[in-house]
Design an enzyme around this catalytic site. Structure first.
Site, PDB file in Angstrom:
ATOM      1  N   GLY A  89       0.825  -1.210   0.000  1.00  0.00           N
ATOM      2  CA  GLY A  89       0.000   0.000   0.000  1.00  0.00           C
ATOM      3  C   GLY A  89       0.852   1.250   0.000  1.00  0.00           C
ATOM      4  O   GLY A  89       2.076   1.190   0.142  1.00  0.00           O
ATOM      5  N   GLY A  91       2.612   3.746   1.512  1.00  0.00           N
ATOM      6  CA  GLY A  91       3.118   3.970   2.866  1.00  0.00           C
ATOM      7  C   GLY A  91       3.490   5.420   3.113  1.00  0.00           C
ATOM      8  O   GLY A  91       3.711   5.830   4.254  1.00  0.00           O
ATOM      9  N   LYS A 107       3.583  12.669  -2.405  1.00  0.00           N
ATOM     10  CA  LYS A 107       4.497  11.602  -1.978  1.00  0.00           C
ATOM     11  C   LYS A 107       5.466  12.153  -0.938  1.00  0.00           C
ATOM     12  O   LYS A 107       6.193  13.101  -1.212  1.00  0.00           O
ATOM     13  CB  LYS A 107       5.269  11.049  -3.181  1.00  0.00           C
ATOM     14  CG  LYS A 107       6.181   9.883  -2.810  1.00  0.00           C
ATOM     15  CD  LYS A 107       6.721   9.204  -4.054  1.00  0.00           C
ATOM     16  CE  LYS A 107       7.713   8.113  -3.730  1.00  0.00           C
ATOM     17  NZ  LYS A 107       8.206   7.450  -4.941  1.00  0.00           N
ATOM     18  N   ASP A 119       8.622   5.801   7.766  1.00  0.00           N
ATOM     19  CA  ASP A 119       8.257   7.041   8.456  1.00  0.00           C
ATOM     20  C   ASP A 119       7.299   7.914   7.635  1.00  0.00           C
ATOM     21  O   ASP A 119       6.955   9.027   8.045  1.00  0.00           O
ATOM     22  CB  ASP A 119       9.521   7.846   8.804  1.00  0.00           C
ATOM     23  CG  ASP A 119      10.359   8.152   7.567  1.00  0.00           C
ATOM     24  OD1 ASP A 119       9.900   7.833   6.442  1.00  0.00           O
ATOM     25  OD2 ASP A 119      11.461   8.694   7.711  1.00  0.00           O
ATOM     26  N   GLY A 120       6.895   7.404   6.477  1.00  0.00           N
ATOM     27  CA  GLY A 120       5.953   8.160   5.656  1.00  0.00           C
ATOM     28  C   GLY A 120       6.566   9.341   4.920  1.00  0.00           C
ATOM     29  O   GLY A 120       5.870  10.143   4.314  1.00  0.00           O
ATOM     30  N   ARG A 170       2.595  14.205  -7.263  1.00  0.00           N
ATOM     31  CA  ARG A 170       2.592  13.386  -8.476  1.00  0.00           C
ATOM     32  C   ARG A 170       1.199  13.394  -9.111  1.00  0.00           C
ATOM     33  O   ARG A 170       0.186  13.498  -8.415  1.00  0.00           O
ATOM     34  CB  ARG A 170       2.968  11.944  -8.145  1.00  0.00           C
ATOM     35  CG  ARG A 170       4.249  11.804  -7.362  1.00  0.00           C
ATOM     36  CD  ARG A 170       4.814  10.390  -7.464  1.00  0.00           C
ATOM     37  NE  ARG A 170       4.002   9.375  -6.806  1.00  0.00           N
ATOM     38  CZ  ARG A 170       4.387   8.098  -6.720  1.00  0.00           C
ATOM     39  NH1 ARG A 170       5.528   7.695  -7.267  1.00  0.00           N
ATOM     40  NH2 ARG A 170       3.620   7.204  -6.105  1.00  0.00           N
ATOM     41  N   ARG A 177      -1.897  -0.487  -9.599  1.00  0.00           N
ATOM     42  CA  ARG A 177      -0.729  -1.325  -9.912  1.00  0.00           C
ATOM     43  C   ARG A 177      -1.153  -2.763 -10.134  1.00  0.00           C
ATOM     44  O   ARG A 177      -2.254  -3.154  -9.722  1.00  0.00           O
ATOM     45  CB  ARG A 177       0.236  -1.256  -8.717  1.00  0.00           C
ATOM     46  CG  ARG A 177       0.736   0.153  -8.446  1.00  0.00           C
ATOM     47  CD  ARG A 177       0.687   0.484  -6.963  1.00  0.00           C
ATOM     48  NE  ARG A 177       0.836   1.933  -6.750  1.00  0.00           N
ATOM     49  CZ  ARG A 177       1.991   2.572  -6.745  1.00  0.00           C
ATOM     50  NH1 ARG A 177       3.113   1.907  -6.887  1.00  0.00           N
ATOM     51  NH2 ARG A 177       2.043   3.883  -6.602  1.00  0.00           N
ATOM     52  N   ASP A 246       4.231  -4.321  -7.486  1.00  0.00           N
ATOM     53  CA  ASP A 246       3.581  -3.115  -6.942  1.00  0.00           C
ATOM     54  C   ASP A 246       4.120  -1.853  -7.606  1.00  0.00           C
ATOM     55  O   ASP A 246       3.579  -0.766  -7.389  1.00  0.00           O
ATOM     56  CB  ASP A 246       3.756  -3.032  -5.416  1.00  0.00           C
ATOM     57  CG  ASP A 246       5.191  -3.206  -4.984  1.00  0.00           C
ATOM     58  OD1 ASP A 246       5.746  -4.290  -5.213  1.00  0.00           O
ATOM     59  OD2 ASP A 246       5.777  -2.262  -4.435  1.00  0.00           O
ATOM     60  N   ASP A 256       6.861   5.020 -10.042  1.00  0.00           N
ATOM     61  CA  ASP A 256       7.703   4.812  -8.850  1.00  0.00           C
ATOM     62  C   ASP A 256       9.197   4.822  -9.176  1.00  0.00           C
ATOM     63  O   ASP A 256       9.853   3.781  -9.264  1.00  0.00           O
ATOM     64  CB  ASP A 256       7.319   3.507  -8.129  1.00  0.00           C
ATOM     65  CG  ASP A 256       6.048   3.693  -7.307  1.00  0.00           C
ATOM     66  OD1 ASP A 256       5.352   4.697  -7.516  1.00  0.00           O
ATOM     67  OD2 ASP A 256       5.766   2.847  -6.446  1.00  0.00           O
TER      68      ASP A 256
HETATM   69  P1  AMP Z   1       9.073   1.206  -3.311  1.00  0.00           P
HETATM   70  O1  AMP Z   1      10.006   0.056  -3.500  1.00  0.00           O
HETATM   71  O2  AMP Z   1       9.739   2.536  -3.122  1.00  0.00           O
HETATM   72  O3  AMP Z   1       8.042   1.257  -4.387  1.00  0.00           O
HETATM   73  O4  AMP Z   1       8.310   0.990  -1.915  1.00  0.00           O
HETATM   74  C1  AMP Z   1       7.732  -0.237  -1.522  1.00  0.00           C
HETATM   75  C2  AMP Z   1       6.707  -0.013  -0.456  1.00  0.00           C
HETATM   76  O5  AMP Z   1       7.292   0.576   0.707  1.00  0.00           O
HETATM   77  C3  AMP Z   1       5.569   0.881  -0.848  1.00  0.00           C
HETATM   78  O6  AMP Z   1       4.385   0.348  -0.330  1.00  0.00           O
HETATM   79  C4  AMP Z   1       5.917   2.203  -0.210  1.00  0.00           C
HETATM   80  O7  AMP Z   1       4.784   2.978   0.058  1.00  0.00           O
HETATM   81  C5  AMP Z   1       6.617   1.764   1.066  1.00  0.00           C
HETATM   82  N1  AMP Z   1       7.590   2.756   1.559  1.00  0.00           N
HETATM   83  C6  AMP Z   1       8.770   3.098   1.011  1.00  0.00           C
HETATM   84  N2  AMP Z   1       9.380   4.051   1.730  1.00  0.00           N
HETATM   85  C7  AMP Z   1       8.566   4.339   2.769  1.00  0.00           C
HETATM   86  C8  AMP Z   1       8.634   5.237   3.888  1.00  0.00           C
HETATM   87  N3  AMP Z   1       9.670   6.038   4.063  1.00  0.00           N
HETATM   88  N4  AMP Z   1       7.599   5.243   4.737  1.00  0.00           N
HETATM   89  C9  AMP Z   1       6.551   4.436   4.578  1.00  0.00           C
HETATM   90  N5  AMP Z   1       6.422   3.571   3.568  1.00  0.00           N
HETATM   91  C10 AMP Z   1       7.416   3.514   2.660  1.00  0.00           C
HETATM   92 MG    MG Z   2       6.459   1.518  -5.101  1.00  0.00          MG
END
Ligand code: AMP
Ligand code: MG
Length: 478
Positions: A89, A91, A107, A119-120, A170, A177, A246, A256
């Protein structure tokens, strides 16, 4: 329109509420505008004057609510490096609503139900990379999500060291996805799966509405646009780096942006993602990985579509991909259509470039200026040895002998960028930005938008990548 006249819609919220988390953004401290994409603002019909206001920065920081805004994060699953993760999801991405057909997302705007251990947040470094590269892909005529604007802040974010938080706004015609479908399927929620497929058809494939076997047809469309996207990535030398399901867009968009890279010297096995020790997402593996990802999508769709037909659709993926690749490569080589022998000419060019350690972008652009049986000095200077390149150029000379030279040159100059945003260039922009200087971001944005133009003032970025920065790997941390 003025910001206070915009009325957002939220069609995604018509889906079952297990599919999203209604969550408000958490603003960053002391936000400031770094860059705004005026073209995207125009597409969204936002008045240019509004882009200079404090309210606009507040909007990007999740503090100013547009009319109709009901912020939410989307739930999805996904295969990460081949392993199924049942619940991922957004994050750190929060959807704020839709203008026309464009879904806006912040984002780096704070925690959601799907943040897991994160940490979002998103740091300035990775936000600059996403902001510039999505525009660069758009400039290269490759389907991609876009960015409206980028803000920085004084907010401390901990990564390997302390960094500053940033947010990119974005914009995309879809944030769904492959992994979104996998989520419903793995939960056994087949009614919701159908509703999601209907939603995607309504938004992105309206011509399929009312067709027989519509979900099988949807799979067929996604197969075709994904194969085309792979051919575009490969022909321009783009390596995404994290092709988890994803990170695969149902609408065939590049989505992404993480530890991606453009090829420096041509290398089939180039891997840009530091954590990808096995090279699963290497440059050369991308078309095959996309097919594997399509297979996961097929499984997810199997409760509502015809499995046998989908299998037959997937069988033709390779053929379609190769046809697209040759189509794009022939354009780059200035050839009119594909004739017998062209696929070998293309493959042998790749091998020659790899063996001679030639910068891919530089070679293709230099070749665009080359005349039939003309001066080869500039081309030969791109490689280590002359003989293999001369041998290949002899074959190329033969192939182009009857092609009008002006037509060929024009075609090649508009299909071989003079500039791609290589990682060393982005790093220069990031280093300056971390010291409060955003002029390199501005410069790279200009060439991202017009990569086929000459831009003599940016000539220093048009050559081969400096030796010390070639073929480097990047960390996923962002
Ligand atoms: P990504 O590989 O960047 O597409 O991220 C994979 C998953 O990790 C996705 O569900 C993102 O939303 C989550 N994610 C990546 N970085 C963070 C973050 N700093 N805080 C929360 N969720 C994250
Ligand atoms: Mg991603």
């Amino acid at each position: 329109m003025k910001l206070n006249e915009i009325k957002l819609t939220n069609s995604y919220l018509s889906l079952d509420e297990v599919c999203y988390d209604k969550v408000a953004p958490t603003p960053l401290s002391n936000p400031y505008l770094i860059h705004v994409n005026k073209d995207v603002a125009r597409t969204l019909d936002i008045d240019e004057e509004e882009l200079k206001t404090e309210a606009f920065v507040q909007l990007l920081n999740g503090e100013y609510e547009l009319q109709g805004s009901e912020p939410f994060a989307m739930c999805y699953a996904g295969h990460q490096f081949g392993h199924f993760v049942p619940r991922l999801g957004d994050g750190r991405a929060i959807n704020i609503g839709t203008i026309d057909k464009y879904h806006l997302q912040l984002k780096g705007a704070g925690l959601t139900e799907y943040s897991r251990h994160g940490d979002g947040r998103a740091v300035l470094r990775s936000s600059i990379r996403e902001y510039l590269m999505s525009e660069a892909m758009h400039g290269l005529k490759i389907p991609t999500t876009l960015c409206l604007a980028l803000i920085g802040s004084e907010h401390d974010v901990k990564r390997e060291s302390m960094e500053k938080g940033a947010i990119v706004c974005r914009v995309s015609t879809s944030w769904v996805r492959f992994g979104t479908f996998e989520y419903y399927a793995s939960q056994g929620m087949f009614e919701e799966l159908k509703a999601l497929a209907d939603y995607v058809i309504e938004e992105n494939f309206p011509h399929l509405k009312g067709k027989n076997d519509v979900y099988t047809m949807l799979f067929n469309e996604v197969m075709v646009i994904t194969s085309r996207l792979m051919a575009q990535w490969m022909s321009v030398g783009f390596n995404h780096g994290v092709m988890n399901t994803d990170n695969m867009s149902i609408a065939g968009l590049t989505i992404d942006y993480g530890p991606y890279a453009f090829l420096d010297d041509f290398r089939h096995e180039q891997v840009c993602n530091h954590t990808d020790v096995e090279g699963r997402y290497s440059y050369t593996n991308q078309p095959a990985v996309a097919k594997w990802n399509l297979q996961m999508l097929m499984k997810a769709l199997s409760p509502i579509a015809d499995m046998e037909k989908m299998e037959n659709i997937l069988v033709i993926y390779d053929k379609i991909y190769v046809r697209y690749l040759h189509y794009y490569m022939c354009k780059k080589l200035g050839l009119e259509g594909t004739v017998e022998g062209d696929p070998e000419l293309i493959d042998d060019m790749y091998d020659m470039l790899e063996n001679l350690h030639v910068d891919y972008t530089l070679f293709m652009r230099t070749l665009s200026q080359y005349e039939h049986k003309g001066d080869r000095t500039a081309l030969l200077a791109t490689g280590m040895y002359h003989e293999p390149m001369n041998a290949w150029l002899d074959r190329y000379d033969e192939r182009i002998q009857y092609i009008d030279k002006t037509v060929r040159k024009n075609q090649m100059l508009s299909n071989n960028p003079k500039y791609v945003l290589k990682n060393y260039m982005l790093q220069e922009a990031i280093d300056a930005a971390e010291n409060g200087d955003f002029s390199v971001v501005d410069d790279l944005f200009k060439i991202a938008q017009q990569p086929f133009d000459e831009h003599p003032e940016y000539e220093r970025w048009a050559g081969a990548t400096p030796e010390a920065f070639k073929n480097q790997k990047l960390s996923c941390s962002s």
